[in-house]
Design a protein around this motif. Structure first.
Motif, mmCIF file in Angstrom:
data_model
loop_
_atom_site.group_PDB
_atom_site.id
_atom_site.type_symbol
_atom_site.label_atom_id
_atom_site.label_comp_id
_atom_site.label_asym_id
_atom_site.label_seq_id
_atom_site.Cartn_x
_atom_site.Cartn_y
_atom_site.Cartn_z
ATOM 1 N N LEU A 137 47.603 27.429 52.000
ATOM 2 C CA LEU A 137 46.519 27.447 50.876
ATOM 3 C C LEU A 137 46.502 26.382 49.985
ATOM 4 C CD1 LEU A 137 47.461 31.315 49.796
ATOM 5 C CD2 LEU A 137 46.312 30.594 51.761
ATOM 6 N N ILE A 138 45.023 25.738 49.903
ATOM 7 C CA ILE A 138 44.953 24.707 49.315
ATOM 8 C C ILE A 138 44.265 24.960 47.863
ATOM 9 C CG2 ILE A 138 44.051 22.134 49.479
ATOM 10 C CD1 ILE A 138 43.567 22.749 52.487
ATOM 11 N N ASP A 139 45.065 24.860 46.834
ATOM 12 C CA ASP A 139 44.697 25.014 45.497
ATOM 13 C C ASP A 139 43.807 26.310 45.523
ATOM 14 O OD1 ASP A 139 45.187 23.642 42.874
ATOM 15 O OD2 ASP A 139 43.071 23.496 42.732
ATOM 16 N N PRO A 140 44.280 27.599 45.892
ATOM 17 C CA PRO A 140 43.504 28.740 46.074
ATOM 18 C C PRO A 140 43.032 29.219 44.629
ATOM 19 C CG PRO A 140 45.904 29.102 46.230
ATOM 20 C CD PRO A 140 45.819 27.867 46.160
ATOM 21 N N SER A 141 41.990 29.811 44.807
ATOM 22 C CA SER A 141 41.234 30.406 43.704
ATOM 23 C C SER A 141 42.262 31.539 42.943
ATOM 24 C CB SER A 141 39.965 31.227 43.938
ATOM 25 O OG SER A 141 38.901 30.440 44.323
ATOM 26 N N GLN A 142 42.126 31.629 41.575
ATOM 27 C CA GLN A 142 42.685 32.499 40.668
ATOM 28 C C GLN A 142 42.452 34.001 41.102
ATOM 29 O OE1 GLN A 142 42.839 31.487 36.507
ATOM 30 N NE2 GLN A 142 42.286 29.460 36.948
ATOM 31 N N VAL A 143 43.403 34.723 41.302
ATOM 32 C CA VAL A 143 43.190 36.119 41.521
ATOM 33 C C VAL A 143 43.966 37.086 40.644
ATOM 34 C CG1 VAL A 143 42.902 35.803 44.179
ATOM 35 C CG2 VAL A 143 45.300 36.201 43.099
ATOM 36 N N ALA A 144 43.736 38.467 40.585
ATOM 37 C CA ALA A 144 44.235 39.420 39.627
ATOM 38 C C ALA A 144 44.568 40.515 40.511
ATOM 39 C CB ALA A 144 43.407 39.607 38.408
ATOM 40 N N ASP A 145 45.603 41.538 40.018
ATOM 41 C CA ASP A 145 46.044 42.495 40.642
ATOM 42 C C ASP A 145 44.926 43.854 40.194
ATOM 43 O OD1 ASP A 145 46.902 42.969 38.101
ATOM 44 O OD2 ASP A 145 48.888 43.028 38.975
ATOM 45 N N THR A 146 44.142 43.619 39.336
ATOM 46 C CA THR A 146 43.056 44.431 38.925
ATOM 47 C C THR A 146 41.768 43.918 38.882
ATOM 48 O OG1 THR A 146 43.404 44.463 36.469
ATOM 49 C CG2 THR A 146 44.711 45.788 37.668
ATOM 50 N N PRO A 147 40.696 44.726 39.100
ATOM 51 C CA PRO A 147 39.589 44.202 39.179
ATOM 52 C C PRO A 147 38.921 43.539 37.570
ATOM 53 C CG PRO A 147 39.333 46.274 40.362
ATOM 54 C CD PRO A 147 40.727 46.103 39.588
ATOM 55 N N ARG A 148 38.239 42.781 37.892
ATOM 56 C CA ARG A 148 38.090 41.903 36.665
ATOM 57 C C ARG A 148 36.529 42.266 36.369
ATOM 58 N NH1 ARG A 148 39.765 35.976 38.487
ATOM 59 N NH2 ARG A 148 39.790 36.957 40.461
ATOM 60 N N PRO A 149 36.218 42.255 35.126
ATOM 61 C CA PRO A 149 34.796 42.405 34.685
ATOM 62 C C PRO A 149 33.714 41.280 35.583
ATOM 63 C CG PRO A 149 36.016 42.265 32.693
ATOM 64 C CD PRO A 149 36.767 41.883 33.939
ATOM 65 N N ALA A 150 32.564 41.895 36.008
ATOM 66 C CA ALA A 150 31.531 41.309 36.710
ATOM 67 C C ALA A 150 31.181 40.240 35.833
ATOM 68 C CB ALA A 150 30.411 42.016 37.113
ATOM 69 N N PRO A 151 31.027 38.799 36.492
ATOM 70 C CA PRO A 151 30.550 37.531 35.579
ATOM 71 C C PRO A 151 29.124 37.922 35.126
ATOM 72 C CG PRO A 151 30.679 37.176 37.939
ATOM 73 C CD PRO A 151 31.264 38.444 37.732
ATOM 74 N N THR A 152 28.775 36.990 33.950
ATOM 75 C CA THR A 152 27.364 37.176 33.460
ATOM 76 C C THR A 152 26.348 36.266 34.370
ATOM 77 O OG1 THR A 152 27.764 35.384 31.929
ATOM 78 C CG2 THR A 152 28.131 37.914 31.305
#
Length: 335
Positions: free
Chosen positions: A207-222
């Motif tokens: 994995l090359i500088d993988p994007s940030q992730v979370a263990d719970t869904p995040r609010p949809a971006p505006t």
């Protein structure tokens, strides 16, 4: 073998032969406008001249409009010189073959352990061309997103992408071990692909500088946040380009749609753990490094390595050598 530094691509100054009359000459004129160069020769490589995925999309649109020959982004990758592209277009359009259906692009030919590199958020795989040239062991393929080619649509979830890419990889390489990697968003998708294929097949995952992730869904971006993210990504990708960038409305619109779809899918995605061996590379100046602890929880057998550079410069210059070395180290460990 030659050192990795010595194999970094360089512009070859040998002039070569001028484009022949007819289709070659027309293609060369299109390349001159898109790349902002005046010295196009029939044997010049589009990407060595500074081309990248976004510019390839502009070439495809212009070629189709001005020549009547139906071209795809895949054609630019597979036939990257004026001579080869002209021959291919002349032959392909005689039988009106259906093109662009596959999501796999061969970046480097070879024999041995194949490598599959999953596209970043922009959907293209042009950012991997220099890296692919530094990987020794076998053929290197780029897995690109739907939506970049005319008449196709982007997949809307990482689950859908992983399922589709697994099938494409199996079609290209039905049996045997493979090496898998991904930069940025591609790293997140690569983990899901590896989970489906299993560590018995995916003997190396990088994995090359993988994007940030979370263990719970995040609010949809505006919409405003998505627009800003796209503009930042375009500016960042300019660090990987060697040539002239001129906007094409249709190509930009498709690229924007793919990027926004992928970012939306990323925010909604909650990755599951993967127990296979993984090498995780972070740029020391990249915001992605702040998520290293999350990745450590998800990838218990992951090894984190920090390299000089930021999210984009990891794929250029000396930083790129460090990335290629990490693939080689993964290979050695797998053996």
């Amino acid at each position: 073998r030659r050192s990795l530094v010595s194999r970094l691509p360089e512009r070859v100054e040998e002039a070569g032969e001028a484009p022949h009359a007819g289709l070659e000459k027309t293609l060369a004129e299109i390349w001159r406008r898109v790349l902002g160069r005046s010295d196009i020769r029939r044997g010049d490589d589009f990407f060595s001249l500074g081309g990248h995925s976004l510019l390839a999309m502009r070439v495809v649109t212009t070629v189709t409009a001005e020549t009547g020959h139906r071209a795809t982004v895949r054609d630019i990758f597979e036939y990257p010189t004026i001579e080869k592209l002209a021959l291919h277009l002349a032959a392909a359009n005689q039988n009106d073959e259906e093109k662009g259906a596959s999501g796999i692009l061969p970046l480097v030919s070879g024999h041995g352990l194949p490598t599959f590199l999953i596209h970043p958020g922009g959907g293209g795989v042009g950012a991997y061309r220099r890296l692919a040239g530094l990987l020794d062991e076998g053929p290197v393929y780029g897995v690109f997103a739907g939506g970049l080619e005319f008449g196709t649509k982007p997949l809307t979830s990482i689950t859908e992408m992983a399922d589709a890419y697994v099938e494409q990889i199996r079609q290209e390489c039905p049996v045997g071990p493979i090496r898998l990697g991904g930069w940025s968003f591609g790293g997140v998708v690569a983990v899901e692909v590896a989970r489906r294929l299993g560590s018995a097949r995916v003997v190396q995952l990088v994995l090359i500088d993988p994007s940030q992730v979370a263990d719970t869904p995040r609010p949809a971006p505006t919409q405003e946040a998505l627009d800003i993210a796209f503009e930042k990504n375009v500016a960042g990708l300019a660090k990987l380009a060697l040539g002239h960038v001129e906007e094409d409305a249709e190509a930009i619109a498709r690229a924007r749609d793919v990027f926004i779809t992928n970012v939306t899918a990323l925010v909604a995605h909650c990755p599951e753990a993967y127990s296979g061996p993984v090498t995780i590379l972070f740029g020391e100046d990249s915001p992605a490094i702040s998520a290293s602890s999350v990745w450590q929880k998800l990838l218990p057998n992951g090894f984190i390595r920090v390299l000089p550079g930021d999210h984009y410069t990891l794929l250029t210059g000396e930083a790129l050598v460090g990335v290629a070395n990490s693939f080689a180290r993964s290979s050695t460990a797998a053996e």
